[in-house]
Design a protein around this motif. Structure first.
Motif, PDB file in Angstrom:
ATOM      1  N   ASP A 152      -5.426 -13.705 135.486  1.00  0.00           N
ATOM      2  CA  ASP A 152      -6.846 -13.435 135.330  1.00  0.00           C
ATOM      3  C   ASP A 152      -7.246 -12.321 136.298  1.00  0.00           C
ATOM      4  OD1 ASP A 152      -7.191 -15.780 133.535  1.00  0.00           O
ATOM      5  OD2 ASP A 152      -6.709 -16.889 135.365  1.00  0.00           O
ATOM      6  N   TYR A 174     -12.728 -12.388 135.030  1.00  0.00           N
ATOM      7  CA  TYR A 174     -12.264 -12.273 133.650  1.00  0.00           C
ATOM      8  C   TYR A 174     -11.114 -13.249 133.407  1.00  0.00           C
ATOM      9  CZ  TYR A 174     -15.030  -8.019 133.054  1.00  0.00           C
ATOM     10  OH  TYR A 174     -16.058  -7.113 132.946  1.00  0.00           O
ATOM     11  N   ARG A 175     -11.413 -14.262 132.613  1.00  0.00           N
ATOM     12  CA  ARG A 175     -10.396 -15.263 132.287  1.00  0.00           C
ATOM     13  C   ARG A 175      -9.568 -14.782 131.103  1.00  0.00           C
ATOM     14  NH1 ARG A 175     -11.930 -21.661 131.905  1.00  0.00           N
ATOM     15  NH2 ARG A 175      -9.821 -22.508 132.128  1.00  0.00           N
ATOM     16  N   ASN A 176      -8.271 -14.851 131.255  1.00  0.00           N
ATOM     17  CA  ASN A 176      -7.330 -14.391 130.239  1.00  0.00           C
ATOM     18  C   ASN A 176      -7.257 -15.419 129.117  1.00  0.00           C
ATOM     19  OD1 ASN A 176      -5.027 -13.549 128.798  1.00  0.00           O
ATOM     20  ND2 ASN A 176      -4.096 -12.701 130.637  1.00  0.00           N
ATOM     21  N   ASN A 177      -7.644 -15.012 127.908  1.00  0.00           N
ATOM     22  CA  ASN A 177      -7.668 -15.930 126.772  1.00  0.00           C
ATOM     23  C   ASN A 177      -6.308 -16.111 126.112  1.00  0.00           C
ATOM     24  OD1 ASN A 177     -10.489 -16.274 127.026  1.00  0.00           O
ATOM     25  ND2 ASN A 177     -10.845 -14.389 125.856  1.00  0.00           N
ATOM     26  N   ASP A 233      -4.827 -14.078 124.088  1.00  0.00           N
ATOM     27  CA  ASP A 233      -4.697 -13.388 122.807  1.00  0.00           C
ATOM     28  C   ASP A 233      -4.992 -11.894 122.954  1.00  0.00           C
ATOM     29  OD1 ASP A 233      -7.390 -13.464 123.323  1.00  0.00           O
ATOM     30  OD2 ASP A 233      -7.966 -14.448 121.445  1.00  0.00           O
ATOM     31  N   THR A 257      -7.401 -10.795 124.899  1.00  0.00           N
ATOM     32  CA  THR A 257      -8.807 -10.627 125.264  1.00  0.00           C
ATOM     33  C   THR A 257      -9.126 -11.430 126.525  1.00  0.00           C
ATOM     34  OG1 THR A 257      -9.639 -12.507 123.983  1.00  0.00           O
ATOM     35  CG2 THR A 257      -9.407 -10.387 122.836  1.00  0.00           C
ATOM     36  N   PHE A 258     -10.271 -11.086 127.140  1.00  0.00           N
ATOM     37  CA  PHE A 258     -10.742 -11.753 128.347  1.00  0.00           C
ATOM     38  C   PHE A 258     -12.192 -12.186 128.152  1.00  0.00           C
ATOM     39  CE2 PHE A 258      -7.252  -9.151 129.675  1.00  0.00           C
ATOM     40  CZ  PHE A 258      -6.673  -9.791 130.763  1.00  0.00           C
ATOM     41  N   THR A 259     -12.591 -13.228 128.877  1.00  0.00           N
ATOM     42  CA  THR A 259     -13.970 -13.689 128.891  1.00  0.00           C
ATOM     43  C   THR A 259     -14.457 -13.756 130.322  1.00  0.00           C
ATOM     44  OG1 THR A 259     -13.643 -15.029 126.894  1.00  0.00           O
ATOM     45  CG2 THR A 259     -15.544 -15.565 128.289  1.00  0.00           C
ATOM     46  N   ASP A 270      -2.662 -21.567 133.866  1.00  0.00           N
ATOM     47  CA  ASP A 270      -2.103 -21.561 132.511  1.00  0.00           C
ATOM     48  C   ASP A 270      -0.980 -20.553 132.334  1.00  0.00           C
ATOM     49  OD1 ASP A 270      -3.485 -19.178 132.530  1.00  0.00           O
ATOM     50  OD2 ASP A 270      -4.785 -19.660 130.821  1.00  0.00           O
ATOM     51  N   ARG A 319      -1.198 -17.339 132.773  1.00  0.00           N
ATOM     52  CA  ARG A 319      -1.688 -16.020 132.373  1.00  0.00           C
ATOM     53  C   ARG A 319      -2.544 -15.435 133.495  1.00  0.00           C
ATOM     54  NH1 ARG A 319      -2.492 -18.992 127.338  1.00  0.00           N
ATOM     55  NH2 ARG A 319      -4.683 -19.333 127.904  1.00  0.00           N
TER      56      ARG A 319
END
Length: 582
Positions: A285, A298-301, A303, A305-307, A281, A283
């Protein structure tokens, strides 16, 4: 870390090694032989000459030896450090070498020269000169690792040092000297930092900083591990410490945004970090290797933030549902099929992991079927690296190994403190072949850091091995044959280093991809120029997707040279400028 099992008797080492092999088979059931499910790689490469290295450490003038500060009490941090980097600090087109030292513990100094960082300037002709004091880097700390990046986009790469006690940031003053700016930058932190990576996570054109933190340790918290004789402790004796993310505000200032970004997690005991865009995408990670705790992805959202998607992605733990002792890691498109592979170093009897991408955020450990598990299983793997060492267009794997306990042989006859470095050659069909024998990697080493760089600009990637204690090893690649291309990115709208860019090179019917990034391996930094072995004397296309979203394409470029590519200048043929060879 999980220690090797104690031997009840000092039987023949051969028998012990058979036990290790059997243990690996028991822990990791055999998969069907052959390539990974769904493998659809291009045709395997033609036969090439054997990969060979020559140890030029002494001839190059590298006399530094690393100390770990040990004084007999066997404090936990002593056994973990050992990082290094390739860096062209003066911008002359030649890769210099930075090595991270340990230190004497307070009250236990020795009658010997004070341990410091060391920077060797590349003089050309395979020679290096110690310029540490002249450039202002003769500082002492209980050092762990290093990350290189141009955080203020002035054209000169800066240095981040991690250590027991926090971080140290050194600004490159025009390629002449370094000035410490740790406190004014606001990134000193605290505790025990290990690997680190520069990352422009919000694609604003300024490099941010991700720092791995290990455990909460202080001298007054040192635990007694072992029975009658103290041994080095494992991380299970200490609470974890959250990794940190620092946002680059510009003007040389950073802000700790760990909690705001959703990254605060004291369950981490992080030793390795790798940056890659796992879902395409645009971005970046963050992949983190944890020691006896689940790994993070950690996936880059997008915005700020990360998940953490490590569990759903199949990256968090081993297939038996238990975490491993993750140390170094690296990621690459090793199959040239558009799927990422992630190589993770683990402890003895666990074997290295080779996660292959099965979906946008889904991985499967194919270490056994790919031929990575069995050769690595007996060893403690810290540094891990993907690198095309024979210029056949396929990225090989290198693993730096070394035990953590200098008395390990007394309790486990199947183990050795110093261990061999492994070279696993990419066969081009999804499998790796152990090519360590006669590769010229040198004898066993208490291996930690591992980096790759082209010290003489001859298009063959050389290796730097950094031990926990003793002399490093600079290995010159003398493998014959193969065309190549080395790409230096220069961002304009994006960060100057181009970190986060995706580069695709097509030549001789083969398309390769690679991310420009900081970090990877263990506490080390490789040559930031992107290296591609190619099958033809001319390259059909080079395509760069920059972090800003700009897409540039260059056509019909001669191979066997280093080229500079500037963001936004793809129509200009003169933007492809050959760099001087050494």
């Amino acid at each position: 870390m999980i220690r090797a099992r104690s031997g009840a008797t000092a039987l023949c080492v051969l028998v012990a090694l058979l036990v290790v092999t059997a243990a690996c088979d028991r822990f990791w059931p055999r998969r069907a032989s052959g390539a990974a499910p769904g493998w659809s790689a291009p045709a395997p490469p033609p036969s090439a000459s054997r990969i060979r290295f020559a140890d030029i450490t002494t001839a190059a003038g590298i006399t530094w030896k690393r100390t770990n500060g040990a004084f007999g009490k066997r404090w936990f941090p002593e056994t973990m450090g050992g990082g290094g980097a390739f860096i062209d600090f003066d911008g002359d087109g030649r890769e210099d070498i930075l090595l991270v030292n340990g230190a004497w513990w307070p009250g236990h100094e020795r009658n010997a020269p004070r341990p410091t960082l060391v920077l060797y300037r590349n003089l050309g002709g395979g020679k290096f000169a110690d310029v540490t004091r002249a450039v202002g880097l003769d500082i002492t700390c209980q050092g762990m690792g290093v990350a290189i990046g141009d955080y203020d986009n002035d054209g000169f790469d800066d240095i981040l040092i991690t250590s027991v006690g926090g971080n140290r940031l050194f600004h490159n003053e025009g390629g002449k000297r370094f000035r410490e700016v740790t406190d004014s930058a606001g990134i000193r932190g605290a505790g025990w930092s290990t690997s680190a990576a520069w990352i422009d996570y919000d694609n604003d054109g300024k490099l941010d900083l991700f720092v791995c933190q290990y455990v909460q340790w202080r001298p007054d918290r040192e635990q007694f591990c072992g029975s009658r004789v103290k041994t080095y402790c494992t991380p299970t004796y200490y609470a974890g410490e959250s990794c940190r993310l620092y946002h680059n505000e510009g003007g040389g200032r950073f802000t700790d945004v760990t909690k705001r970004a959703g990254l605060f997690n004291t369950a981490s005991k992080a030793l390795g970090v790798c940056i890659a865009d796992i879902d395409g995408d645009g971005r970046p990670d963050i992949l983190v290797a944890n020691d006896q705790e689940p790994n993070f992805l950690y996936r880059n959202n997008g915005d700020g933030t990360f998940t953490d998607v490590a569990y759903t992605a199949g990256f968090a733990m081993a297939e038996d549902g238990r975490p491993r002792s993750g140390m170094g890691l690296d990621a690459a498109f090793s199959g040239n099929d558009g799927r990422l592979s992630v190589l993770v170093g683990n402890f003895a009897l666990q074997g290295a992991a080779l996660y292959r991408q099965a979906g946008a955020a889904q991985f499967t450990d194919e270490a056994r079927s790919a031929g990575v598990l069995q050769p690595s299983c007996p060893y403690v793997t810290f540094g891990t690296l993907f690198c095309d060492l024979d210029n056949d267009g396929w990225k090989d794997a290198v693993l730096a190994n070394g035990q953590i306990d200098d008395l390990i042989e007394q309790s486990s006859p199947d183990q050795r403190y110093a261990q061999p470095t492994l070279l696993l050659r990419n066969s081009g069909d999804g499998n790796y072949r152990d090519a360590t024998r006669d590769a010229g990697l040198g004898g066993p080493l208490v291996g930690r850091g591992l980096a790759a760089g082209d010290i003489d600009n001859d298009g063959r990637m050389d290796l730097l091995l950094i031990p926990n204690i003793g002399a490093p090893r600079l290995l010159h690649n003398v493998t014959s044959g193969g065309h190549w291309c080395k790409i230096a990115l220069h961002g304009t709208r994006s960060n100057r280093d181009g970190f986060g860019a995706l580069v695709r090179v097509t030549a001789g019917g083969l398309t390769q991809s690679e991310f420009a990034r900081s970090g990877s391996s263990y506490c080390s930094q490789s040559d930031r120029r992107l290296h591609f072995g190619v099958r033809a004397a001319r390259i059909d296309t080079v395509e760069v997707r920059w972090p800003s979203g700009t897409l540039d394409t260059w056509h019909d470029i001669a191979a066997d040279r280093i080229v500079d590519l500037e963001e936004g200048h793809s129509p200009r043929l003169d933007a492809v400028a050959e760099r001087p060879k050494n």
